[in-house]
Write an enzyme that holds these catalytic residues in place. Structure first.
Site, PDB file in Angstrom:
ATOM      1  N   ARG A  34       0.839  -1.194   0.000  1.00 18.84           N
ATOM      2  CA  ARG A  34       0.000   0.000   0.000  1.00 18.84           C
ATOM      3  C   ARG A  34       0.878   1.249   0.000  1.00 18.84           C
ATOM      4  O   ARG A  34       1.909   1.296   0.645  1.00 18.84           O
ATOM      5  CB  ARG A  34      -0.911   0.028   1.230  1.00 18.84           C
ATOM      6  CG  ARG A  34      -2.112  -0.917   1.124  1.00 18.84           C
ATOM      7  CD  ARG A  34      -3.026  -0.793   2.325  1.00 18.84           C
ATOM      8  NE  ARG A  34      -2.371  -1.217   3.535  1.00 18.84           N
ATOM      9  CZ  ARG A  34      -1.796  -0.422   4.425  1.00 18.84           C
ATOM     10  NH1 ARG A  34      -1.823   0.901   4.260  1.00 18.84           N
ATOM     11  NH2 ARG A  34      -1.212  -0.903   5.497  1.00 18.84           N
ATOM     12  N   TYR A 162      -1.838  -3.344  -6.704  1.00 20.07           N
ATOM     13  CA  TYR A 162      -1.648  -3.995  -5.406  1.00 20.07           C
ATOM     14  C   TYR A 162      -2.973  -4.107  -4.649  1.00 20.07           C
ATOM     15  O   TYR A 162      -3.753  -3.143  -4.590  1.00 20.07           O
ATOM     16  CB  TYR A 162      -0.622  -3.225  -4.547  1.00 20.07           C
ATOM     17  CG  TYR A 162      -0.532  -3.816  -3.160  1.00 20.07           C
ATOM     18  CD1 TYR A 162       0.078  -5.059  -2.967  1.00 20.07           C
ATOM     19  CD2 TYR A 162      -1.132  -3.204  -2.067  1.00 20.07           C
ATOM     20  CE1 TYR A 162       0.099  -5.649  -1.712  1.00 20.07           C
ATOM     21  CE2 TYR A 162      -1.110  -3.789  -0.812  1.00 20.07           C
ATOM     22  CZ  TYR A 162      -0.496  -5.000  -0.642  1.00 20.07           C
ATOM     23  OH  TYR A 162      -0.485  -5.599   0.604  1.00 20.07           O
ATOM     24  N   LYS A 171      -9.640  -2.133   1.831  1.00 25.97           N
ATOM     25  CA  LYS A 171      -9.256  -0.988   2.655  1.00 25.97           C
ATOM     26  C   LYS A 171     -10.062   0.248   2.267  1.00 25.97           C
ATOM     27  O   LYS A 171     -10.445   1.043   3.110  1.00 25.97           O
ATOM     28  CB  LYS A 171      -7.759  -0.711   2.494  1.00 25.97           C
ATOM     29  CG  LYS A 171      -6.881  -1.900   2.832  1.00 25.97           C
ATOM     30  CD  LYS A 171      -7.112  -2.335   4.249  1.00 25.97           C
ATOM     31  CE  LYS A 171      -6.213  -3.495   4.645  1.00 25.97           C
ATOM     32  NZ  LYS A 171      -6.469  -3.926   6.019  1.00 25.97           N
ATOM     33  N   HIS A 191     -10.467  -2.070  11.696  1.00 26.31           N
ATOM     34  CA  HIS A 191      -9.389  -2.943  11.208  1.00 26.31           C
ATOM     35  C   HIS A 191      -9.170  -4.049  12.246  1.00 26.31           C
ATOM     36  O   HIS A 191      -8.156  -4.071  12.940  1.00 26.31           O
ATOM     37  CB  HIS A 191      -8.124  -2.086  11.030  1.00 26.31           C
ATOM     38  CG  HIS A 191      -7.043  -2.726  10.245  1.00 26.31           C
ATOM     39  ND1 HIS A 191      -5.726  -2.330  10.338  1.00 26.31           N
ATOM     40  CD2 HIS A 191      -7.058  -3.736   9.333  1.00 26.31           C
ATOM     41  CE1 HIS A 191      -4.983  -3.062   9.527  1.00 26.31           C
ATOM     42  NE2 HIS A 191      -5.766  -3.919   8.908  1.00 26.31           N
ATOM     43  N   SER A 213      -1.253  -3.539  10.261  1.00 27.15           N
ATOM     44  CA  SER A 213      -0.996  -4.495   9.191  1.00 27.15           C
ATOM     45  C   SER A 213       0.236  -5.346   9.499  1.00 27.15           C
ATOM     46  O   SER A 213       1.246  -4.818   9.982  1.00 27.15           O
ATOM     47  CB  SER A 213      -0.758  -3.739   7.891  1.00 27.15           C
ATOM     48  OG  SER A 213      -1.818  -2.843   7.666  1.00 27.15           O
ATOM     49  N   CYS A 215       0.858  -7.632  11.739  1.00 27.64           N
ATOM     50  CA  CYS A 215       1.211  -7.836  13.149  1.00 27.64           C
ATOM     51  C   CYS A 215       0.551  -9.090  13.723  1.00 27.64           C
ATOM     52  O   CYS A 215       0.512  -9.275  14.928  1.00 27.64           O
ATOM     53  CB  CYS A 215       0.813  -6.642  14.000  1.00 27.64           C
ATOM     54  SG  CYS A 215       1.893  -5.221  13.788  1.00 27.64           S
ATOM     55  N   ASP A 240      -9.401  -9.612   9.200  1.00 26.57           N
ATOM     56  CA  ASP A 240      -8.841  -8.285   8.923  1.00 26.57           C
ATOM     57  C   ASP A 240      -9.800  -7.131   9.220  1.00 26.57           C
ATOM     58  O   ASP A 240      -9.367  -6.083   9.660  1.00 26.57           O
ATOM     59  CB  ASP A 240      -8.397  -8.219   7.451  1.00 26.57           C
ATOM     60  CG  ASP A 240      -7.530  -7.005   7.133  1.00 26.57           C
ATOM     61  OD1 ASP A 240      -6.646  -6.678   7.948  1.00 26.57           O
ATOM     62  OD2 ASP A 240      -7.737  -6.383   6.080  1.00 26.57           O
ATOM     63  N   ARG A 332       1.937 -12.175  -0.686  1.00 27.62           N
ATOM     64  CA  ARG A 332       0.601 -12.438  -0.135  1.00 27.62           C
ATOM     65  C   ARG A 332      -0.007 -13.732  -0.667  1.00 27.62           C
ATOM     66  O   ARG A 332       0.350 -14.210  -1.739  1.00 27.62           O
ATOM     67  CB  ARG A 332      -0.333 -11.282  -0.514  1.00 27.62           C
ATOM     68  CG  ARG A 332       0.067  -9.922   0.076  1.00 27.62           C
ATOM     69  CD  ARG A 332      -0.398  -9.788   1.481  1.00 27.62           C
ATOM     70  NE  ARG A 332       0.015  -8.563   2.130  1.00 27.62           N
ATOM     71  CZ  ARG A 332      -0.701  -7.953   3.091  1.00 27.62           C
ATOM     72  NH1 ARG A 332      -1.854  -8.451   3.475  1.00 27.62           N
ATOM     73  NH2 ARG A 332      -0.244  -6.867   3.671  1.00 27.62           N
TER      74      ARG A 332
HETATM   75  C1  OXD Z   1      -3.169  -4.492   5.358  1.00 23.99           C
HETATM   76  C2  OXD Z   1      -3.822  -5.677   4.770  1.00 23.99           C
HETATM   77  O1  OXD Z   1      -2.270  -3.904   4.719  1.00 23.99           O
HETATM   78  O2  OXD Z   1      -4.703  -6.240   5.437  1.00 23.99           O
HETATM   79  O3  OXD Z   1      -3.549  -4.129   6.479  1.00 23.99           O
HETATM   80  O4  OXD Z   1      -3.505  -6.059   3.639  1.00 23.99           O
HETATM   81 MN    MN Z   2      -5.193  -5.214   7.228  1.00 29.02          MN
END
Ligand code: OXD
Ligand code: MN
Length: 556
Positions: A34, A162, A171, A191, A213, A215, A240, A332
């Site tokens: 991102r 992306y 998002k 989130h 993100s 974590c 998420d 990913r």
């Molecule tokens: C982020 C995702 O970047 O979930 O938070 O992809």
């Molecule tokens: Mn996320």
């Protein structure tokens, strides 16, 4: 469409004997995460976007993007992607339509959302849908902008393929635009992952957890209980994003608006996330991972050592002594949630699941104890509003620097952050049965830089303490900045942990917390005039209690 994507070289088939229905996609190397600096909230006034968002004026931005987009799809296929966020027919759910010229995006939307005729049926004659327009253009950072127009329920995104920039459901809609709608309609778009924890007695407690993100939300949502905790079951609702509404009982109820998981591959293995490994055994699109000579995938931290001859994420030959990573750190997997072996049977429930606890967490080498319970809702909002975390590869920029990331929403809140805090406080007043609020830190380190807590499946021990607090079985110990467990209240059976290490991980050090509250004050000053007074008041009270050596700082 998959056949077309393969023919165009957008998807590379993996060995379908090993991984049925799985494909590899390699992105443009300039387009791997991102881009927060190119993400805009386009409200009529700058104040509505607030001090934590990039702002552009709507009219000029529409005009500029029209210039870039006009004719840009000539000779390409435009995909019209109607989708639902949330279970079909649920009062929580919302419809979006994304126009895109990327077959990778269209295919990914099919995994990540409830895509297709169900969305058109739900929409009917209504014009209440999110308008998404995505043009890949020439994937140049010069023409890359991710623009949100909350007043128009509209998103225009250019120059990036992306996921977080181009799958506009995620998002862009489910967080930035939805957070705006949520304030107008008195709910929360967050989130957060959502998980059900089933005890051996068959009682399920649902918790929602916000982490920045990369974590560990996905790992926590799919956690495998340690061997010593026979009879406990973990069931994923979401990994998420959570949409939360006040139910008829006055409690908070949550749905996962998504239909699949877009997870970070590196570091995922049998130990960190056995269920994710199973989930991506089929029908998965991998992005920017390495490929083995026999048509399988590889990334740093996977269970097997790297084979001699890999193809790296950019399609180049790679050997174990190459000195560079074979997979991109933000590589990913995109998998359907139905593949998750521990998927909750309640993911399609139109009313969602009842949330008993909200958890805020970050990546903090120091200061923040393993777990901390807030004194009340306002104090919990303070915890969320001031949480910090060391940055990860999910966004372009330096990795490992501490930044304040309120509620893990810094890059995702679609309006003024101070107004967002006020909305959280207002929701607390409307909730007759508010969930408890906790803060956790799985990432605290000792003086030698080693993690103090083993993490992963063992985190269930901490979640169980929360359940004991919710059910009134544990008392906890007052630590001025919140309540920590008495070590005797944690089930540590089967865990090799020194008593010193445990004490260290649970400690709320007065000096460290004074500095933390001062840093929180600095952050609040950046928020400016929209910061709600009760948050500054409670921060001040805690700072005072730390100075005076006092016990519990009163909440409000
Ligand atoms: C982020 C995702 O970047 O979930 O938070 O992809
Ligand atoms: Mn996320």
């Amino acid at each position: 469409m998959i056949a077309e994507a393969v023919a165009a070289g957008v998807l590379i088939p993996l060995d379908h004997a090993k991984r049925p229905g799985c494909y590899l996609h390699r992105s443009n190397p300039n387009d791997v995460a991102r881009t927060e600096n190119l993400t805009m909230v386009c409200t009529p006034t700058r104040e509505e976007a607030g001090p934590t968002n990039n702002w552009l004026a709507p009219d000029e931005t529409y005009a500029k993007l029209r210039g870039w987009l006009g004719g840009s799809m000539r000779g390409r296929t435009m995909y019209v992607v109607p989708y639902i966020m949330g279970p079909a027919g649920s009062p929580f759910s919302k419809v979006g339509v994304e126009l895109t010229d990327s077959i990778y995006v269209a295919l990914s939307m099919g995994t990540m959302t409830r895509m297709g005729s169900a969305a058109l049926e739900m929409l009917g004659d209504s014009d209440d849908f999110n308008r998404g327009l995505h043009g890949t253009l020439d994937v140049s950072p010069e023409r890359r902008l991710i623009c949100h127009f909350p007043q128009d329920n509209t998103i225009w995104s250019t120059g990036s393929g992306y996921g977080g920039n181009a799958l506009l459901s995620k998002k862009c809609f489910a967080l930035r635009i939805a957070s705006w709608l949520a304030r107008e309609e008195q709910w929360l778009a967050e989130h957060m992952m959502i998980v059900g924890l089933e005890s051996p007695q068959g009682e399920t407690t649902y918790v929602a957890a916000a982490f920045p993100s990369a974590c560990g939300k996905t790992n926590l949502a799919m956690l495998t209980p340690p061997r010593s905790m026979k009879g406990w079951k973990v069931r994923t609702v979401g990994d998420d994003i959570a949409w939360l509404r006040i139910g008829p009982d006055g409690g908070l109820w949550a749905i996962n608006p998504e239909f699949g998981y877009f997870g970070v591959a590196p570091g995922t293995n049998e130990k960190s996330n056995h269920n994710a490994m199973k989930m991506m055994a089929r029908n998965t699109i991998f992005t920017n991972v390495a490929m083995t000579p026999d048509g399988d995938v590889w990334w740093e931290g996977i269970d097997q050592p790297p084979p001699e001859n890999l193809i790296d994420w950019q399609g180049r030959p790679w050997r174990p002594d190459a000195g560079v990573k074979a997979a991109h750190p933000n590589a990913r997997f995109t998998s359907p949630m139905r593949n998750n072996p521990v998927l909750s049977p309640h993911v399609d429930d139109p009313q969602g699941v009842p949330i008993s606890a909200i958890i805020f967490g970050g990546r903090r080498a120091a200061t923040v104890p393993l777990v901390l319970e807030s004194h009340d809702w306002t104090h919990g909002v303070l915890m969320g509003a001031t949480m910090g975390s060391e940055t990860t590869a999910a966004a372009v920029g330096q990795v490992g620097v501490l930044r304040r990331d309120p509620m893990a929403m810094l890059p995702f809140c679609g309006y003024n952050m101070g107004d967002y805090f006020a909305h959280w406080l207002a929701m607390g007043k409307l909730l007759r049965k508010p969930p408890k609020i906790f803060m956790v830190n799985w990432f605290r380190k000792d003086g030698d830089g080693r993690f103090l807590w083993p993490g992963y499946g063992e985190n269930l021990r901490v979640l169980r303490w929360m359940i004991d607090r919710i059910d009134g079985r544990a008392r906890g110990v007052e630590a001025t900045v919140g309540l920590v467990p008495d070590p005797a209240e944690l089930d540590l059976k089967g865990l090799a942990l020194s008593p010193d290490g445990l004490r260290e991980s649970l400690k709320a050090d007065r000096g460290e917390w004074k500095a933390e509250m001062a840093a929180a004050g600095d952050f609040f000053r950046k928020i400016g005039p929209t910061l709600p007074d009760p948050l500054e008041a409670i921060r001040h009270a805690i700072a005072g209690a730390l100075d005076g050596g006092g016990g519990r700082a009163a909440g409000s």
